[in-house]
Design a protein around this motif. Structure first.
Motif, PDB file in Angstrom:
ATOM      1  N   GLY A 244      28.983 -10.655  18.677  1.00 54.53           N
ATOM      2  CA  GLY A 244      28.266  -9.791  19.598  1.00 54.53           C
ATOM      3  C   GLY A 244      27.052 -10.462  20.189  1.00 54.53           C
ATOM      4  N   LEU A 245      26.844 -10.162  21.461  1.00 56.91           N
ATOM      5  CA  LEU A 245      25.610 -10.506  22.176  1.00 56.91           C
ATOM      6  C   LEU A 245      25.154  -9.204  22.811  1.00 56.91           C
ATOM      7  CD1 LEU A 245      26.658 -13.814  23.994  1.00 56.91           C
ATOM      8  CD2 LEU A 245      25.224 -13.607  21.959  1.00 56.91           C
ATOM      9  N   GLY A 246      24.109  -8.606  22.258  1.00 55.13           N
ATOM     10  CA  GLY A 246      23.716  -7.288  22.725  1.00 55.13           C
ATOM     11  C   GLY A 246      24.847  -6.316  22.432  1.00 55.13           C
ATOM     12  N   ALA A 247      25.181  -5.459  23.408  1.00 50.51           N
ATOM     13  CA  ALA A 247      26.253  -4.489  23.226  1.00 50.51           C
ATOM     14  C   ALA A 247      27.626  -5.075  23.526  1.00 50.51           C
ATOM     15  CB  ALA A 247      25.996  -3.287  24.141  1.00 50.51           C
ATOM     16  N   GLU A 248      27.672  -6.299  24.044  1.00 45.28           N
ATOM     17  CA  GLU A 248      28.943  -6.906  24.450  1.00 45.28           C
ATOM     18  C   GLU A 248      29.591  -7.662  23.294  1.00 45.28           C
ATOM     19  OE1 GLU A 248      29.626  -5.764  27.369  1.00 45.28           O
ATOM     20  OE2 GLU A 248      27.564  -5.105  27.585  1.00 45.28           O
TER      21      GLU A 248
ATOM     22  N   LEU B 184      23.152 -18.759  23.205  1.00 41.90           N
ATOM     23  CA  LEU B 184      24.269 -18.371  24.064  1.00 41.90           C
ATOM     24  C   LEU B 184      23.893 -17.212  24.982  1.00 41.90           C
ATOM     25  CD1 LEU B 184      27.129 -19.121  24.812  1.00 41.90           C
ATOM     26  CD2 LEU B 184      27.952 -17.552  23.041  1.00 41.90           C
ATOM     27  N   ARG B 185      22.990 -16.354  24.531  1.00 42.00           N
ATOM     28  CA  ARG B 185      22.538 -15.251  25.404  1.00 42.00           C
ATOM     29  C   ARG B 185      21.946 -15.820  26.693  1.00 42.00           C
ATOM     30  NH1 ARG B 185      21.562 -10.118  22.995  1.00 42.00           N
ATOM     31  NH2 ARG B 185      20.150  -9.719  24.705  1.00 42.00           N
ATOM     32  N   LEU B 186      21.020 -16.779  26.547  1.00 41.83           N
ATOM     33  CA  LEU B 186      20.369 -17.355  27.731  1.00 41.83           C
ATOM     34  C   LEU B 186      21.374 -18.109  28.598  1.00 41.83           C
ATOM     35  CD1 LEU B 186      16.985 -18.654  26.278  1.00 41.83           C
ATOM     36  CD2 LEU B 186      17.415 -16.547  27.561  1.00 41.83           C
TER      37      LEU B 186
ATOM     38  N   THR C 139      17.420 -11.600  14.314  1.00 48.11           N
ATOM     39  CA  THR C 139      17.428 -10.527  13.315  1.00 48.11           C
ATOM     40  C   THR C 139      18.148 -11.050  12.077  1.00 48.11           C
ATOM     41  OG1 THR C 139      19.588  -9.606  13.910  1.00 48.11           O
ATOM     42  CG2 THR C 139      17.672  -8.857  15.222  1.00 48.11           C
ATOM     43  N   PRO C 140      18.197 -10.273  10.992  1.00 50.22           N
ATOM     44  CA  PRO C 140      18.962 -10.728   9.826  1.00 50.22           C
ATOM     45  C   PRO C 140      20.454 -10.947  10.117  1.00 50.22           C
ATOM     46  CG  PRO C 140      17.434  -9.004   9.191  1.00 50.22           C
ATOM     47  CD  PRO C 140      17.393  -9.075  10.697  1.00 50.22           C
ATOM     48  N   SER C 141      20.979 -10.356  11.181  1.00 50.63           N
ATOM     49  CA  SER C 141      22.395 -10.515  11.539  1.00 50.63           C
ATOM     50  C   SER C 141      22.657 -11.743  12.415  1.00 50.63           C
ATOM     51  CB  SER C 141      22.889  -9.280  12.299  1.00 50.63           C
ATOM     52  OG  SER C 141      22.773  -8.141  11.500  1.00 50.63           O
ATOM     53  N   THR C 142      21.612 -12.359  12.952  1.00 51.97           N
ATOM     54  CA  THR C 142      21.776 -13.506  13.855  1.00 51.97           C
ATOM     55  C   THR C 142      22.451 -14.657  13.122  1.00 51.97           C
ATOM     56  OG1 THR C 142      19.811 -12.836  15.093  1.00 51.97           O
ATOM     57  CG2 THR C 142      20.560 -15.102  15.394  1.00 51.97           C
ATOM     58  N   ARG C 143      23.411 -15.281  13.771  1.00 53.80           N
ATOM     59  CA  ARG C 143      24.149 -16.400  13.184  1.00 53.80           C
ATOM     60  C   ARG C 143      24.215 -17.561  14.163  1.00 53.80           C
ATOM     61  NH1 ARG C 143      23.224 -13.683   9.589  1.00 53.80           N
ATOM     62  NH2 ARG C 143      24.589 -12.656   8.097  1.00 53.80           N
ATOM     63  N   ILE C 144      24.533 -18.740  13.611  1.00 50.88           N
ATOM     64  CA  ILE C 144      24.803 -19.924  14.429  1.00 50.88           C
ATOM     65  C   ILE C 144      26.274 -20.252  14.235  1.00 50.88           C
ATOM     66  CG2 ILE C 144      24.297 -22.350  14.853  1.00 50.88           C
ATOM     67  CD1 ILE C 144      21.473 -21.822  13.702  1.00 50.88           C
TER      68      ILE C 144
ATOM     69  N   VAL D  42      23.840 -19.789  19.085  1.00 53.07           N
ATOM     70  CA  VAL D  42      23.136 -18.675  18.452  1.00 53.07           C
ATOM     71  C   VAL D  42      23.677 -17.379  19.043  1.00 53.07           C
ATOM     72  CG1 VAL D  42      20.902 -17.554  18.104  1.00 53.07           C
ATOM     73  CG2 VAL D  42      21.077 -20.051  17.995  1.00 53.07           C
ATOM     74  N   VAL D  43      24.221 -16.524  18.155  1.00 50.89           N
ATOM     75  CA  VAL D  43      24.788 -15.236  18.559  1.00 50.89           C
ATOM     76  C   VAL D  43      24.096 -14.137  17.764  1.00 50.89           C
ATOM     77  CG1 VAL D  43      26.999 -16.288  19.185  1.00 50.89           C
ATOM     78  CG2 VAL D  43      26.710 -15.331  16.892  1.00 50.89           C
ATOM     79  N   ASP D  44      24.105 -12.922  18.300  1.00 50.24           N
ATOM     80  CA  ASP D  44      23.417 -11.802  17.644  1.00 50.24           C
ATOM     81  C   ASP D  44      24.057 -11.440  16.310  1.00 50.24           C
ATOM     82  OD1 ASP D  44      21.834 -11.789  19.862  1.00 50.24           O
ATOM     83  OD2 ASP D  44      22.636  -9.933  20.706  1.00 50.24           O
ATOM     84  N   ARG D  45      25.390 -11.498  16.266  1.00 53.92           N
ATOM     85  CA  ARG D  45      26.093 -11.166  15.034  1.00 53.92           C
ATOM     86  C   ARG D  45      27.539 -11.646  15.138  1.00 53.92           C
ATOM     87  NH1 ARG D  45      25.537  -7.685  18.588  1.00 53.92           N
ATOM     88  NH2 ARG D  45      27.067  -6.163  19.233  1.00 53.92           N
TER      89      ARG D  45
END
Length: 160
Positions: A13-17, A61-63, A73-78, A95-98
């Motif tokens: 996930g990246l944000g809601a996507e 990856l978001r940028l 956040t604690p869910s952020t992963r590489i 780097v992704v949100d989860r």
């Protein structure tokens, strides 16, 4: 892709996507940690991440996909992936949100990227498929970075 086959994917996930990459490109999933910063790179280039003594060029990856920055956040992963660019393979940390799951999708469920009628950087979309929760975008890793960008991203890891 041939009909009737299955594609093993990692969804994240990246944000809601929700996005996906083929499992065959994923080397490792690391807990998020601060990177060793590198000066004068593009805004999405975070720096180097240590992976068992090897420097992995790491990008936000978001940028890179034009999404707004977000604090880890604690869910952020590489997600450490192999990115095929031209005649070489570049190892990158994304780097992704989860990270959500490893699963499979029938190749006949993949739809082409939608034509929305406006200029939008969608070259990186390898396909779209539906899940109960909504759409999942299959990322074509080799199209996220141009050969010129790949050259810039390849240099930091070589210097480490």
């Amino acid at each position: 892709m041939s009909s009737g086959g299955e594609l093993q994917i990692v969804t994240f996930g990246l944000g809601a996507e929700v996005f996906a990459v083929p499992v065959s490109l994923v080397r490792e999933i690391l807990d998020y940690r601060e990177t060793f910063r590198l000066p004068n790179g593009p805004d999405y280039l975070l720096g180097l991440t240590d992976m068992r003594g090897q420097g992995v060029t790491t990008v936000d990856l978001r940028l890179r996909l034009g999404l707004p920055a977000s604090a880890p956040t604690p869910s952020t992963r590489i997600l450490v992936v192999d990115v095929p660019i031209g005649d070489r393979v570049l190892m990158l940390g994304l780097v992704v949100d989860r990270v959500l799951e490893v699963c499979s999708v029938a190749t006949d469920q993949l739809e082409a990227a939608p034509d929305i009628g406006v200029h939008w950087p969608s070259d990186y979309i390898g396909g779209v498929f539906r899940r109960a929760e909504g759409f999942v975008v299959l990322v074509e890793m080799g199209r996220i970075f141009s050969p010129d960008e790949a050259g810039v991203l390849d240099r930091p890891a070589a210097a480490a």
